[in-house]
Write an enzyme that holds these catalytic residues in place. Sequence first.
Site, short mmCIF file in Angstrom:
data_model
loop_
_atom_site.label_atom_id
_atom_site.label_comp_id
_atom_site.label_asym_id
_atom_site.label_seq_id
_atom_site.Cartn_x
_atom_site.Cartn_y
_atom_site.Cartn_z
N SER A 28 46.32 44.02 29.23
CA SER A 28 47.02 42.97 29.96
C SER A 28 46.01 42.07 30.67
O SER A 28 44.88 42.47 30.94
CB SER A 28 47.96 43.60 30.99
OG SER A 28 48.94 44.35 30.33
N GLY A 29 46.47 40.85 30.96
CA GLY A 29 45.59 39.88 31.61
C GLY A 29 45.24 38.76 30.65
O GLY A 29 45.59 38.79 29.46
N SER A 30 44.54 37.77 31.16
CA SER A 30 44.29 36.56 30.36
C SER A 30 43.38 36.83 29.16
O SER A 30 43.60 36.26 28.08
CB SER A 30 43.70 35.46 31.25
OG SER A 30 42.50 35.90 31.85
N ASP A 85 41.17 45.87 26.27
CA ASP A 85 41.72 45.48 27.57
C ASP A 85 40.66 44.78 28.41
O ASP A 85 39.45 44.95 28.17
CB ASP A 85 42.23 46.74 28.31
CG ASP A 85 43.29 46.41 29.35
OD1 ASP A 85 43.49 45.22 29.67
OD2 ASP A 85 43.91 47.36 29.86
N ALA A 87 39.12 43.64 32.42
CA ALA A 87 38.76 44.37 33.64
C ALA A 87 38.43 43.36 34.73
O ALA A 87 38.10 42.20 34.45
CB ALA A 87 37.56 45.29 33.39
N ASP A 88 38.53 43.83 35.97
CA ASP A 88 38.18 42.97 37.11
C ASP A 88 36.72 43.15 37.50
O ASP A 88 36.08 42.23 38.00
CB ASP A 88 39.10 43.28 38.29
CG ASP A 88 40.56 43.10 37.88
OD1 ASP A 88 40.88 42.04 37.33
OD2 ASP A 88 41.34 44.06 38.05
N GLY A 99 43.51 46.19 37.42
CA GLY A 99 44.81 46.18 38.07
C GLY A 99 45.13 44.93 38.86
O GLY A 99 46.17 44.87 39.53
N GLY A 101 46.26 42.40 37.70
CA GLY A 101 47.55 41.96 37.15
C GLY A 101 48.68 42.93 37.42
O GLY A 101 49.83 42.67 37.04
N GLU A 107 48.11 50.62 31.61
CA GLU A 107 46.79 50.40 31.01
C GLU A 107 46.00 51.71 30.96
O GLU A 107 45.33 52.01 29.96
CB GLU A 107 46.00 49.36 31.82
CG GLU A 107 46.56 47.96 31.70
CD GLU A 107 45.91 46.98 32.65
OE1 GLU A 107 45.93 45.78 32.34
OE2 GLU A 107 45.39 47.39 33.71
#
Length: 235
Positions: A28-30, A85, A87-88, A99, A101, A107
Site C-alpha cells: 500500500s502507498g503511492s 511494498d 516503506a517510510d 504504516g 498509510g 502489510e
Amino acid sequence: MSLAAQKARAAQAALEFGESHMTTGLGSGSTADIFVRLLGAALENGALENVKGVPTSENTARVAREAGVPLIAVDQAARINVAIDGADEVDGRFRLIKGAGGCLLREKIIAHASDLMVVVVDETKLVETLGATDLPVEVDPFGFTITAGKIYEALTASGVTRPDVRLRSYGDGANPFITDGGHYILDCACQRLSDPEAVAARLTAIPGVVEHGLFLNTARAVIVGEEEDVCVLRL
Ligand code: 5RP
C-alpha cells in the site's frame, strides 16, 4: 528528478521480481500503487501472465481492479511468492518503519506470509537510525487511552526521550482514523529509535496493541529509486 519519478523507477525495477504464475502481495502507498499499475500493464501487454495479487488494503484492491490485476482473497492464497511494498524509513539492516498509510497490520501479515519481501522506496526513505518519522501503532479502540499510556511507558523504557503518542485523526481532530480492520492508529513521535528490537518486543507485549509499524528481519531486498538510476540492495 522528482520523488514521484524516483518511486516510479523503483516500482519499475520491482517488476523484475515478478514472474508468470506467481501470487504477489500488493503493498500500500503511492510507490506500491505505481507497482500495481505497472503490473497491470505487464499483464495486459503479455509480458507476464497468470499473476494473482493479494492486496494489503482496500485502496490497493481498488487500484488493482482498475489496473486489471486479478485478485485472490488472502485466505485463498496457498502461497505468496513475493510481496512488493513501500516503506517510510529503511535502515542499513533493512529494518523498516511502515504504516503512514495506516495499512501496517495487513502489510505485515502479507510480508511475513511471503517467500520474499521486496521494498520499493525513493532515496529519501534511507536512514541511518530509525525514528525520525512517526512510528504508527495500530490499537483496538477499546481502552485506547490506557493503551496509549502503556505505549508511552514502553517507549521511554526503550530509551526514547519524551515520546509524543497521538491518536491519528482527520482534519480538525474530531474523527479518529479507522484502519481497514476497524482499529485506531496511535502515531508515536520518537525522534530516534536506538533499539528497535526492544521497542518492538515491548509494544507487542501490550494488551490492546494490534500491531506496530516496525518491520524487523522481514525485508530481503530494497529497491531505491535515485536521481539518475535505480539501486537493488539485497541482504
Ligand atoms: C502504508 C505504508 C506505505 O508503504 C508507506 O507509507 C510508504 O508510502 P509511499 O510509497 O506513499 O511513500 O506503509 O501503510
